[in-house]
Write an enzyme that holds these catalytic residues in place. Structure first.
Site, short mmCIF file in Angstrom:
data_model
loop_
_atom_site.label_atom_id
_atom_site.label_comp_id
_atom_site.label_asym_id
_atom_site.label_seq_id
_atom_site.Cartn_x
_atom_site.Cartn_y
_atom_site.Cartn_z
N THR B 24 -41.32 -6.62 17.44
CA THR B 24 -40.92 -7.16 16.16
C THR B 24 -40.73 -8.67 16.36
O THR B 24 -40.43 -9.10 17.46
CB THR B 24 -39.64 -6.47 15.62
OG1 THR B 24 -39.47 -6.83 14.25
CG2 THR B 24 -38.39 -6.88 16.38
N CYS B 30 -31.28 -11.21 11.40
CA CYS B 30 -31.45 -9.76 11.49
C CYS B 30 -31.14 -9.33 12.92
O CYS B 30 -31.01 -10.15 13.82
CB CYS B 30 -32.88 -9.34 11.17
SG CYS B 30 -33.36 -9.69 9.48
N HIS B 47 -35.63 -2.97 13.21
CA HIS B 47 -35.40 -4.35 12.77
C HIS B 47 -34.52 -4.26 11.52
O HIS B 47 -35.00 -3.93 10.43
CB HIS B 47 -36.75 -5.00 12.46
CG HIS B 47 -36.66 -6.47 12.09
ND1 HIS B 47 -37.65 -7.35 12.42
CD2 HIS B 47 -35.74 -7.17 11.42
CE1 HIS B 47 -37.34 -8.56 11.96
NE2 HIS B 47 -36.17 -8.47 11.34
#
Lengths: 201, 120
Positions: B24, B30, B47
């Protein structure tokens, strides 16, 4: 999902609002750069799945400088002014001749101020057209991957919708070689108010 | 990217058994949570955008991968269905940066949890 369905008419209205608003902002930038000619693309208003939003400025791993301003007041809007690092350097040297355009304290301050002026003109135009009271927060800047900046903005605004409305336009100055993107993210409540003012809801 | 690479987008998760890569990018604020069972060779990556699914209207179906409190059980469940065992799971967590330095209205979730756990 949003509490209501967003149709093409609504997206068109947002596009027009962005067109006029960003047009004003670009005029301010042109004055700042000494009446330089600036090309502006017609804004694109799209409803994108949240998961695709970080890719909305292209390659999400490219480092960029992003100036982030949140407008509160009658509605909440987020405005993001994004520049490639080359364009950021060109903008800084253009406004402070003699510097190398590095992202030092002065450079960062220049970018923030330009973001502030652009956003101020945009919000002013939107406010005049809709009668909404919009108060910008002091701008913030981050230099990171474009995907990281966009996802952080979405997290910061606690966007819980699975689809987000994105208004995006690209501007290009003719002499100083500055390519920039302006991204506007209204939240669900803002859209509802704007659409009812425009008589679309 | 190679064919057996799975890309996890924002508010998304993926699991894989045996050979493979899960990636990711662009975490920003995040949080990326990677779990791995090295005995059964099962890996998973989430994620995550937001902390708490209470923000979401419970009456609607929603994307569980978006919130930490719903994504982690979902990730573990998917890994277990590929043969992973909880006792073997090891976690690595990355992300959660504060890119923008806003005048705080509230308190960051990290600080809140630390305060609740009497950690200062």
């Amino acid at each position: 999902m949003h509490a209501f369905k967003i149709d093409d008419n609504m997206l068109d209205a947002l596009k027009e609002l962005a067109n006029i608003g960003i047009g004003n902002a670009v005029t301010s930038l042109s004055q700042l750069l000494g009446e330089e000619k600036i090309n502006m693309d017609i804004p694109v208003a799209t409803l994108v799945p949240l998961q695709d939003a970080p890719e909305s400025l292209g390659e999400e791993e490219i480092p960029v400088a992003g100036v982030y301003i949140k407008a509160a007041g009658d509605v909440d809007l987020t405005v993001l002014f994004v520049l490639s690092l080359d364009s950021a350097a060109n903008l800084i040297t253009n406004l402070i001749p003699g510097t190398k355009g590095g992202l030092d304290q002065m450079g960062i301050s220049v970018l923030i101020e330009v973001g502030n002026i652009l956003t101020g003109s945009y919000l002013n135009a939107v406010s005049l057209m809709t009668g909404l009271n919009l108060l910008p927060s002091p701008p913030q800047i981050a230099v990171d991957m474009s995907g990281a900046i966009i996802s952080t903005v979405m997290a910061e605004n606690q966007l819980i919708d699975d689809e987000v409305v994105l208004l995006r336009t690209t501007i290009r100055t003719m002499e100083s070689r500055i390519d920039g993107n302006i991204l506007i993210l209204p939240d669900g409540g803002a859209l509802e108010k704007i659409f009812s003012i425009l008589g679309l809801r | 990217m190679e064919d057996n690479t799975i890309k996890v987008k924002i508010a998304d998760l993926a699991v894989k058994k045996n050979e493979g890569v899960i990636v990711t990018v662009g975490l920003g604020s995040c949080v990326g949570i990677a779990l791995y069972d090295s005995v059964n060779k099962v890996g998973g990556l989430a994620h995550i955008l937001l902390a708490d699914s209470k923000l979401q209207n419970k009456n609607e179906s929603f994307n569980k991968a978006k919130f930490a409190d719903t994504a982690i059980p979902l990730l573990i469940g998917k890994m277990e269905s590929l043969g992973a065992e909880r006792k073997n799971l090891r976690a690595k967590i990355a992300g959660g940066s504060q890119l923008f330095n806003f005048q705080k209205k509230g308190i960051s979730i990290g600080e809140k949890i630390l305060l609740q756990s009497s950690v200062s």
